[in-house]
Design a protein around this motif. Sequence first.
Motif, PDB file in Angstrom:
ATOM      1  N   ALA A 131      19.009 -21.108 -66.021  1.00  0.00           N
ATOM      2  CA  ALA A 131      19.575 -22.197 -66.832  1.00  0.00           C
ATOM      3  C   ALA A 131      20.278 -21.613 -68.060  1.00  0.00           C
ATOM      4  O   ALA A 131      19.850 -20.597 -68.601  1.00  0.00           O
ATOM      5  CB  ALA A 131      18.472 -23.157 -67.263  1.00  0.00           C
ATOM      6  N   LEU A 132      21.364 -22.269 -68.477  1.00  0.00           N
ATOM      7  CA  LEU A 132      22.157 -21.769 -69.604  1.00  0.00           C
ATOM      8  C   LEU A 132      21.482 -22.091 -70.933  1.00  0.00           C
ATOM      9  O   LEU A 132      20.960 -23.191 -71.120  1.00  0.00           O
ATOM     10  CB  LEU A 132      23.536 -22.418 -69.583  1.00  0.00           C
ATOM     11  CG  LEU A 132      24.444 -22.007 -68.424  1.00  0.00           C
ATOM     12  CD1 LEU A 132      25.630 -22.962 -68.331  1.00  0.00           C
ATOM     13  CD2 LEU A 132      24.929 -20.579 -68.611  1.00  0.00           C
ATOM     14  N   VAL A 133      21.493 -21.139 -71.841  1.00  0.00           N
ATOM     15  CA  VAL A 133      20.960 -21.355 -73.187  1.00  0.00           C
ATOM     16  C   VAL A 133      22.140 -21.332 -74.159  1.00  0.00           C
ATOM     17  O   VAL A 133      22.849 -20.332 -74.229  1.00  0.00           O
ATOM     18  CB  VAL A 133      19.966 -20.234 -73.572  1.00  0.00           C
ATOM     19  CG1 VAL A 133      19.354 -20.524 -74.940  1.00  0.00           C
ATOM     20  CG2 VAL A 133      18.888 -20.072 -72.512  1.00  0.00           C
ATOM     21  N   PRO A 134      22.382 -22.435 -74.901  1.00  0.00           N
ATOM     22  CA  PRO A 134      23.530 -22.422 -75.822  1.00  0.00           C
ATOM     23  C   PRO A 134      23.316 -21.402 -76.936  1.00  0.00           C
ATOM     24  O   PRO A 134      22.176 -21.066 -77.282  1.00  0.00           O
ATOM     25  CB  PRO A 134      23.567 -23.852 -76.371  1.00  0.00           C
ATOM     26  CG  PRO A 134      22.223 -24.429 -76.096  1.00  0.00           C
ATOM     27  CD  PRO A 134      21.663 -23.717 -74.916  1.00  0.00           C
ATOM     28  N   LEU A 135      24.408 -20.937 -77.491  1.00  0.00           N
ATOM     29  CA  LEU A 135      24.401 -19.886 -78.503  1.00  0.00           C
ATOM     30  C   LEU A 135      23.389 -20.167 -79.624  1.00  0.00           C
ATOM     31  O   LEU A 135      22.625 -19.291 -80.026  1.00  0.00           O
ATOM     32  CB  LEU A 135      25.824 -19.766 -79.075  1.00  0.00           C
ATOM     33  CG  LEU A 135      26.147 -18.586 -79.970  1.00  0.00           C
ATOM     34  CD1 LEU A 135      25.779 -17.281 -79.307  1.00  0.00           C
ATOM     35  CD2 LEU A 135      27.640 -18.595 -80.293  1.00  0.00           C
ATOM     36  N   PRO A 153      37.307 -28.823 -55.451  1.00  0.00           N
ATOM     37  CA  PRO A 153      36.751 -27.508 -55.816  1.00  0.00           C
ATOM     38  C   PRO A 153      35.331 -27.379 -55.275  1.00  0.00           C
ATOM     39  O   PRO A 153      34.624 -28.388 -55.132  1.00  0.00           O
ATOM     40  CB  PRO A 153      36.741 -27.524 -57.341  1.00  0.00           C
ATOM     41  CG  PRO A 153      37.344 -28.815 -57.776  1.00  0.00           C
ATOM     42  CD  PRO A 153      37.450 -29.709 -56.601  1.00  0.00           C
ATOM     43  N   VAL A 154      34.918 -26.148 -55.008  1.00  0.00           N
ATOM     44  CA  VAL A 154      33.552 -25.882 -54.570  1.00  0.00           C
ATOM     45  C   VAL A 154      32.713 -25.615 -55.805  1.00  0.00           C
ATOM     46  O   VAL A 154      33.177 -24.981 -56.756  1.00  0.00           O
ATOM     47  CB  VAL A 154      33.544 -24.657 -53.627  1.00  0.00           C
ATOM     48  CG1 VAL A 154      32.115 -24.231 -53.282  1.00  0.00           C
ATOM     49  CG2 VAL A 154      34.310 -24.974 -52.350  1.00  0.00           C
ATOM     50  N   MET A 155      31.471 -26.118 -55.826  1.00  0.00           N
ATOM     51  CA  MET A 155      30.602 -25.868 -56.979  1.00  0.00           C
ATOM     52  C   MET A 155      30.299 -24.381 -57.081  1.00  0.00           C
ATOM     53  O   MET A 155      30.070 -23.705 -56.082  1.00  0.00           O
ATOM     54  CB  MET A 155      29.288 -26.652 -56.851  1.00  0.00           C
ATOM     55  CG  MET A 155      29.415 -28.145 -57.099  1.00  0.00           C
ATOM     56  SD  MET A 155      30.048 -28.602 -58.725  1.00  0.00           S
ATOM     57  CE  MET A 155      28.535 -28.589 -59.713  1.00  0.00           C
ATOM     58  N   ASP A 156      30.276 -23.913 -58.323  1.00  0.00           N
ATOM     59  CA  ASP A 156      30.067 -22.506 -58.596  1.00  0.00           C
ATOM     60  C   ASP A 156      28.629 -22.323 -59.076  1.00  0.00           C
ATOM     61  O   ASP A 156      28.128 -23.145 -59.833  1.00  0.00           O
ATOM     62  CB  ASP A 156      31.046 -22.087 -59.705  1.00  0.00           C
ATOM     63  CG  ASP A 156      31.200 -20.588 -59.806  1.00  0.00           C
ATOM     64  OD1 ASP A 156      30.302 -19.863 -59.314  1.00  0.00           O
ATOM     65  OD2 ASP A 156      32.201 -20.146 -60.371  1.00  0.00           O
ATOM     66  N   VAL A 157      27.979 -21.247 -58.645  1.00  0.00           N
ATOM     67  CA  VAL A 157      26.623 -20.999 -59.136  1.00  0.00           C
ATOM     68  C   VAL A 157      26.635 -20.298 -60.489  1.00  0.00           C
ATOM     69  O   VAL A 157      25.604 -20.059 -61.090  1.00  0.00           O
ATOM     70  CB  VAL A 157      25.780 -20.178 -58.137  1.00  0.00           C
ATOM     71  CG1 VAL A 157      25.383 -21.035 -56.961  1.00  0.00           C
ATOM     72  CG2 VAL A 157      26.528 -18.942 -57.677  1.00  0.00           C
ATOM     73  N   ALA A 158      27.843 -19.927 -60.975  1.00  0.00           N
ATOM     74  CA  ALA A 158      27.946 -19.273 -62.273  1.00  0.00           C
ATOM     75  C   ALA A 158      28.417 -20.282 -63.319  1.00  0.00           C
ATOM     76  O   ALA A 158      28.923 -21.342 -62.978  1.00  0.00           O
ATOM     77  CB  ALA A 158      28.929 -18.117 -62.194  1.00  0.00           C
ATOM     78  N   GLY A 159      28.258 -19.939 -64.591  1.00  0.00           N
ATOM     79  CA  GLY A 159      28.726 -20.837 -65.641  1.00  0.00           C
ATOM     80  C   GLY A 159      28.660 -20.188 -67.007  1.00  0.00           C
ATOM     81  O   GLY A 159      28.075 -19.127 -67.168  1.00  0.00           O
ATOM     82  N   LEU A 160      29.298 -20.843 -67.972  1.00  0.00           N
ATOM     83  CA  LEU A 160      29.312 -20.336 -69.350  1.00  0.00           C
ATOM     84  C   LEU A 160      28.531 -21.271 -70.250  1.00  0.00           C
ATOM     85  O   LEU A 160      28.563 -22.483 -70.064  1.00  0.00           O
ATOM     86  CB  LEU A 160      30.748 -20.253 -69.856  1.00  0.00           C
ATOM     87  CG  LEU A 160      31.573 -19.056 -69.411  1.00  0.00           C
ATOM     88  CD1 LEU A 160      33.018 -19.249 -69.832  1.00  0.00           C
ATOM     89  CD2 LEU A 160      31.018 -17.766 -69.993  1.00  0.00           C
ATOM     90  N   GLU A 161      27.859 -20.692 -71.233  1.00  0.00           N
ATOM     91  CA  GLU A 161      27.140 -21.554 -72.173  1.00  0.00           C
ATOM     92  C   GLU A 161      28.162 -22.334 -72.999  1.00  0.00           C
ATOM     93  O   GLU A 161      29.271 -21.879 -73.210  1.00  0.00           O
ATOM     94  CB  GLU A 161      26.212 -20.738 -73.071  1.00  0.00           C
ATOM     95  CG  GLU A 161      26.890 -19.817 -74.054  1.00  0.00           C
ATOM     96  CD  GLU A 161      27.011 -18.411 -73.513  1.00  0.00           C
ATOM     97  OE1 GLU A 161      27.510 -18.259 -72.372  1.00  0.00           O
ATOM     98  OE2 GLU A 161      26.626 -17.470 -74.205  1.00  0.00           O
ATOM     99  N   MET A 162      27.719 -23.536 -73.420  1.00  0.00           N
ATOM    100  CA  MET A 162      28.666 -24.365 -74.185  1.00  0.00           C
ATOM    101  C   MET A 162      28.172 -24.590 -75.598  1.00  0.00           C
ATOM    102  O   MET A 162      26.997 -24.644 -75.821  1.00  0.00           O
ATOM    103  CB  MET A 162      28.844 -25.693 -73.477  1.00  0.00           C
ATOM    104  CG  MET A 162      29.947 -25.604 -72.458  1.00  0.00           C
ATOM    105  SD  MET A 162      29.919 -26.978 -71.312  1.00  0.00           S
ATOM    106  CE  MET A 162      28.935 -26.284 -70.051  1.00  0.00           C
TER     107      MET A 162
END
Lengths: 417, 109
Positions: free
Chosen positions: A253-257, B100-109
């Motif tokens: 799971a992503l952790v925000p900055l 689009p296909v769902m990606d298992v990667a991502g960036l924090e927001m």
Amino acid sequence: MITTVESLLREQAPHVLGALVRRYGHFDLAEDAVQEALVAASVQWPDDGVPANPRGWLITVASRRLTDQLRSESARRRREEAAFAQEPATPGVAAPPDEHAPAADDTLTLLFLCCHPVLSPTSQIALTLRAVGGLTTAEIARAFLVPEPTMAQRISRAKQRIKSSGARFEMPCAHERHEREAAVLHVLYLIFNEGYTATSGEQLHRNELTTEAIRLTREVRRQLPDDGEAAGLLALMLLTDARRAARTTADGALVPLAEQDRSRWNRAYIAEGVALVTEALGTRAVGPYQLQAAIAAVHDEAEHADDTDWPQILALYQLLERLAPNPMVTLNHAVAAAMVHGPHNGLAMLAALDDDTRLAEHHRLDAVRGHLWEMAGDLDAAKSAYQRAARRTTSMPERDYLESRARRLNHGIQPDP
Amino acid sequence: MLMVYGDPDESTLGWSDDHVTFGKCLAASGELVSCEGLADPVNATSVHRRPDGAVVTGGGSPRDTVLIGYYLIDCDGFERAVDLGGRIPGSGSSTIEIRPVMDVAGLEM
């Protein structure tokens, strides 16, 4: 994990390929021959030991494969056809070996060729990783989550394209040099990002891309010491990758900055990145990578999220917006403005992006809006912005994060001040 | 993902040799991840899950359009996907949906 032999081979790959191309021309065939030599070495060296002169060994084995190939009947036909399409890189088949050419320049010359503007970005990336990075097709395919034949086709098409365009293994001339350097840095940046977005342990193959991008950018920076943007990009990668261990939980799971455990950040990378960007900003012409690195440095230098020097970040975004305006910059600029002047100030800036077709349907616009409404205390508006963003994103961890933000508001948990 | 939909009442419904050839072109350009044509919906079976287990309920459900097949591609951006979608054989009479296909990667927001 990468073994010692593997990393040695990757280091040698561009030098061996450079030597072969300088000697025989035929970039496409030489590249295949080097791959075969690398594979042979990866099988033999762990058992038989690394030869005293690894590069010499690789050049000898690859040259043998290449000359065999050039001598064979089908290759002769190909060569004759090619002679009509393009001048050979060296007159005749085997020009005198150019042993005195500086081997260190080969990496850069190869990067210029692999990042040639006739290629699409995905082809530039694939070819760079194979020809300059020394990765096998299988490794690249795994990292990009596509079948190996897809990647093999992509690489072979890229080489065909280079051949038919007449692009040569040589340094670009002075007037296009700047543009071509920018293209190389951009490809390295894309490789880095591709690896950095990986969020779970199963994606270790993608993490390898960040390592590879940093290694190649280090090499470019070594060869272009006067290029502030090469230093800026290396700094940006180090300062971003420094947070890798803290940016996801164990289950991906992503952790925000703002919520990351900063004790898990890579201090050595931060120190190196800060030093690089400080030096570049002080002595070189300022560029977008340096500014982004400077912003990352301000974040990384804050002991706690609350200590972040937002006015400094806001000033840097104002510069970046002037130098390289794009909607993603405006988006981040709005976040900084909200942190300094309050959420309504940021929300007003976002309104300008509604008409921007590049971003109007982008989930990040709604994600940021959600955060700012939450800061402003309008929890209903925040919730629906998070939900819109969650539906729009194509990333599963991002969707999960956005849904959890929306759910938190549902349960009446008050946001952090 | 490029999904090819057709009109269920059309007699020539289905995956053709042209579709297969187009798939080979995508493979040659290094953009194809996978592609399949589907058999006619007369062969469809629906499965519903009930609390007491799965229950097979005969044929497919009636629809305005049916999925004929798909191309899963990996290409340089949305515009290229639209460009390829427009070149799928028979796309004059069928509809191509791009998702689009769902990606298992991502960036924090």
